[in-house]
Design an enzyme around this catalytic site. Sequence first.
Site, PDB file in Angstrom:
ATOM      1  N   GLU B 280       0.833  -1.208   0.000  1.00  0.00           N
ATOM      2  CA  GLU B 280       0.000   0.000   0.000  1.00  0.00           C
ATOM      3  C   GLU B 280       0.866   1.256   0.000  1.00  0.00           C
ATOM      4  O   GLU B 280       0.545   2.248  -0.662  1.00  0.00           O
ATOM      5  CB  GLU B 280      -0.939  -0.028   1.214  1.00  0.00           C
ATOM      6  CG  GLU B 280      -2.193   0.787   1.029  1.00  0.00           C
ATOM      7  CD  GLU B 280      -3.256   0.422   2.057  1.00  0.00           C
ATOM      8  OE1 GLU B 280      -4.100  -0.435   1.748  1.00  0.00           O
ATOM      9  OE2 GLU B 280      -3.219   0.960   3.177  1.00  0.00           O
ATOM     10  N   GLU B 283       2.004   1.805  -3.400  1.00  0.00           N
ATOM     11  CA  GLU B 283       0.906   2.375  -4.190  1.00  0.00           C
ATOM     12  C   GLU B 283       0.799   3.878  -3.917  1.00  0.00           C
ATOM     13  O   GLU B 283       0.659   4.686  -4.836  1.00  0.00           O
ATOM     14  CB  GLU B 283      -0.390   1.695  -3.723  1.00  0.00           C
ATOM     15  CG  GLU B 283      -1.334   1.223  -4.791  1.00  0.00           C
ATOM     16  CD  GLU B 283      -2.532   0.483  -4.178  1.00  0.00           C
ATOM     17  OE1 GLU B 283      -2.487   0.078  -2.984  1.00  0.00           O
ATOM     18  OE2 GLU B 283      -3.520   0.307  -4.901  1.00  0.00           O
ATOM     19  N   CYS B 300      -8.482  -2.500   3.824  1.00  0.00           N
ATOM     20  CA  CYS B 300      -8.404  -3.719   4.625  1.00  0.00           C
ATOM     21  C   CYS B 300      -9.714  -4.047   5.337  1.00  0.00           C
ATOM     22  O   CYS B 300      -9.902  -5.159   5.793  1.00  0.00           O
ATOM     23  CB  CYS B 300      -7.266  -3.630   5.630  1.00  0.00           C
ATOM     24  SG  CYS B 300      -7.211  -2.057   6.434  1.00  0.00           S
ATOM     25  N   SER B 320      -7.322   1.532  -2.616  1.00  0.00           N
ATOM     26  CA  SER B 320      -6.140   0.693  -2.777  1.00  0.00           C
ATOM     27  C   SER B 320      -6.597  -0.652  -3.313  1.00  0.00           C
ATOM     28  O   SER B 320      -7.637  -1.166  -2.918  1.00  0.00           O
ATOM     29  CB  SER B 320      -5.461   0.514  -1.423  1.00  0.00           C
ATOM     30  OG  SER B 320      -4.638  -0.626  -1.449  1.00  0.00           O
ATOM     31  N   LYS B 359     -15.772 -10.319   7.141  1.00  0.00           N
ATOM     32  CA  LYS B 359     -14.719 -11.171   6.586  1.00  0.00           C
ATOM     33  C   LYS B 359     -15.301 -12.504   6.105  1.00  0.00           C
ATOM     34  O   LYS B 359     -14.749 -13.137   5.218  1.00  0.00           O
ATOM     35  CB  LYS B 359     -13.618 -11.406   7.627  1.00  0.00           C
ATOM     36  CG  LYS B 359     -12.697 -10.193   7.831  1.00  0.00           C
ATOM     37  CD  LYS B 359     -11.662 -10.062   6.729  1.00  0.00           C
ATOM     38  CE  LYS B 359     -10.635  -8.966   6.966  1.00  0.00           C
ATOM     39  NZ  LYS B 359     -11.145  -7.602   6.839  1.00  0.00           N
ATOM     40  N   GLU B 362     -16.270 -11.564   2.743  1.00  0.00           N
ATOM     41  CA  GLU B 362     -15.082 -11.381   1.901  1.00  0.00           C
ATOM     42  C   GLU B 362     -14.495 -12.722   1.458  1.00  0.00           C
ATOM     43  O   GLU B 362     -14.125 -12.900   0.298  1.00  0.00           O
ATOM     44  CB  GLU B 362     -14.005 -10.584   2.662  1.00  0.00           C
ATOM     45  CG  GLU B 362     -12.722 -10.409   1.850  1.00  0.00           C
ATOM     46  CD  GLU B 362     -11.590  -9.750   2.637  1.00  0.00           C
ATOM     47  OE1 GLU B 362     -11.841  -8.694   3.242  1.00  0.00           O
ATOM     48  OE2 GLU B 362     -10.462 -10.285   2.631  1.00  0.00           O
ATOM     49  N   GLU B 367     -13.377 -12.897  -6.088  1.00  0.00           N
ATOM     50  CA  GLU B 367     -12.048 -12.280  -6.225  1.00  0.00           C
ATOM     51  C   GLU B 367     -11.025 -12.944  -5.286  1.00  0.00           C
ATOM     52  O   GLU B 367      -9.829 -12.842  -5.520  1.00  0.00           O
ATOM     53  CB  GLU B 367     -12.091 -10.779  -5.884  1.00  0.00           C
ATOM     54  CG  GLU B 367     -12.946  -9.933  -6.811  1.00  0.00           C
ATOM     55  CD  GLU B 367     -14.381  -9.811  -6.307  1.00  0.00           C
ATOM     56  OE1 GLU B 367     -14.831 -10.671  -5.524  1.00  0.00           O
ATOM     57  OE2 GLU B 367     -15.061  -8.854  -6.726  1.00  0.00           O
ATOM     58  N   CYS B 505     -11.291  -2.530  14.126  1.00  0.00           N
ATOM     59  CA  CYS B 505     -11.525  -3.974  14.326  1.00  0.00           C
ATOM     60  C   CYS B 505     -11.646  -4.353  15.792  1.00  0.00           C
ATOM     61  O   CYS B 505     -12.298  -5.340  16.127  1.00  0.00           O
ATOM     62  CB  CYS B 505     -10.383  -4.767  13.722  1.00  0.00           C
ATOM     63  SG  CYS B 505      -9.958  -4.228  12.077  1.00  0.00           S
TER      64      CYS B 505
END
Lengths: 165, 584
Positions: B280, B283, B300, B320, B359, B362, B367, B505
């Site tokens: 990151e 980037e 994230c 990102s 998550k 996710e 992907e 989190c």
Amino acid sequence: MSAESNQHLDSETIAFMDACLQKEHPKSYLIAVLHKIQQRYGYLSQAHMDQVAQHMQIPTSIISGVSTFYHFFRLQPRGKFSISICLGTACFVKGADKVLDAFRTELGIELGETTPDGLFSLESSRCLGVCALAPVVTINDKIYSKVTAKQVPELLNSVKAAAID
Amino acid sequence: MKEINLTIDDQALSVSQDTTILQAAEKLGIKIPRLCYHPDLSIEGACRICIVEVDGSRNFVPSCATPVREGMRVRTNSPEIRQARRDLIELILDNHPRECQICERDGNCELQNLAYAMGVRDRLFEGKRKRHEIEKSSLAVIRDAEKCILCRRCVRVCAEVQGVTNLSQLYRGVETVVAPAYEQGMADSVCIACGQCINVCPVAAFLENNSTDRVWAALADPSKHVVAQIAPSIRAAIGEGFGLAPGTPMTGQTVTALHRLGFEAVFDTNFGADLTIVEEANELIKRLEKNDRLPLLTSCSSGWIKFMEHFYPEMIPFASTCRSPMSMLSVLLKTYYAEKTGRNAKDIFVVAIMPCTAKKFEAERSEHCSADGYPYTDAVLTTREFIWMIKSYGINFTMLPEGEFDAPLGFSTGAADLFGTTGGVMEAALRTAAEKLTGKPLTELNFDQVREVKGLKEASIEIAGRTLNVAVANGLNNAKTILERVKKGEKTYHLIELMACPGGCIAGGGQPYPPDNHYVLDPEIARLRAKALYRIDEAKAIRVAHRNPFIEKLYQDYLEQPGSHRAHELLHTTYTPREPRGIK
Ligand code: SF4
Ligand code: SF4
Ligand code: SF4
Ligand code: FES
């Protein structure tokens, strides 16, 4: 009508929403907008409520909350045969509630709903002014007088049979 | 502000005029029973459990919704009030399943605790009660309306904290139900899977979609090589499940518990976090050089990403492309680690212990699945599910010796630990970006400007002769605020950290229910958990992500260099606009 519900709201409804958006508390006109759509299309489809959400920037959960809270909003199109039971005082005294119950069990739907085959929908009305004929049921434009709970299955069958002919 | 004098249970006090009776009583150490009330959400006044007697009022008044008045005399306990409260609870219970012993919330259910505290000892009513199917369409959050007591805390957190407004009260009277629009499945709604509705629900009407059965089955399957990874924030919160104070770090015990449960290797999501920072920061530096697609938005938090896809698809080019630390590590486990240990990726079963319900969503995104269709992460367990597994296995967690993560994917720098708290990803990224931009090691590693547990933070930071404007937002209503500022061009930002959950989190939708002396989503719990992470960071010898020696080696052996073609293939991802479109 129901085919239309998948389409975009008509320009008149959109213009009405635009006018509401110009006012001071635009979101407070939600009920008025929903009324307008129901008048125009007979009921509130999900597609139309989605469009209202985007156009007026009101979350669909809120629109859904409003449309399910008020009994006067219909969420399904009317059936081919729209059954209306008078629940005015005279009819009620003469057993309209039992007639309503019979329709509910026979059709398996509640007030405001439509059978899955799209044939029948059920609603109630206030006094029609023909109390001498109580209890009164109308199916589309036809008036049935002194209806009893017992007659309901037969009545439905005859309407169905007529529809097939 | 004006001070008001009143007495509560014959004790005099003065409080500012915007205080409610319930809050004033708390100052005297009197905790009036409550159910729908939440200190950080709007007042609902729905349950009336918090009723008190006020001199001169004919009826009991709800103390959560009643401001104090000069000279007020309040009584919080009398036989009549106690009876009235008991009646209210009994009414709720009459319409509630009798299944505490087999319920996910048994032992930490607010309704159960309240019923006991109010002295309900009988369940007399055996009549009709509401019936609903459990709604399980979402991989993350399931809804059991039969247990719902209509307190509307979930409705409020989803709208007021998350800005999602997915839930509302539908229908009326006995038919009332709390659900997404049109009573559609959670999977078909704008739900971003954050799980905050689970956190605030006093009962078991919202729960994570449980994955423990699949994990038990994998552990018992000899053909599977079952490995675990744990997120940074787990170590700071897991102890609460075993009666420890919030913010007691339990990293080593967690590793040991995983081994005892039968996991063959235990890795650290932190390794993925270090790697995320390296990619990151690379980037960021590239975009700064070309003045391209700024601000860079962090990626994230899976809840934030889903929110962006529903609500801000126009911002997708700014995000990102880095996978989350969890997914980065899972990819490496099924490629690098599989190759190194001579295993077939299909035989490796990766379990991620996460503070997060999003998550779970996710992990199943295409992907994050390999070209031949298997997921990189096989199962995601929330902290709560994992705590339950430890207890269920009969492991005395607090007595465990401290274990060590397996090398090399278990080694991490202090920067990675910070990922668990709001501001942490920002601080970790700034450390690496600053060193890369200046070419010199930092003398001061702490970026206090971004550290507080607060919904929205902004700072301007001088690095290598340029000013970086950064912002940190958590709780997606705050994300909306900052993104609107970006869109209106009110200020030029370079880097924005976004996390879905309020506090990051550490207050994720999968974290333990609060201990007795705290309320749910109490920022104080988040602060204590965050402090633990900062302490872990301070104690580490290496505190800058790119100086993780195993990361350096990984690039040499396998990934070439940050941002390389190979790194892109393995560590980066794409996003898609999602329907239904959210309302900003
Ligand atoms: S939600 Fe609470 S009261 Fe209801 S069954 Fe579960 S533990 Fe019992
Ligand atoms: S998971 Fe989050 S977004 Fe989804 S309904 Fe619950 S609070 Fe709202
Ligand atoms: S689902 Fe839980 S939080 Fe939401 S209204 Fe029902 S009981 Fe309250
Ligand atoms: S806690 Fe006061 S009305 Fe519910």
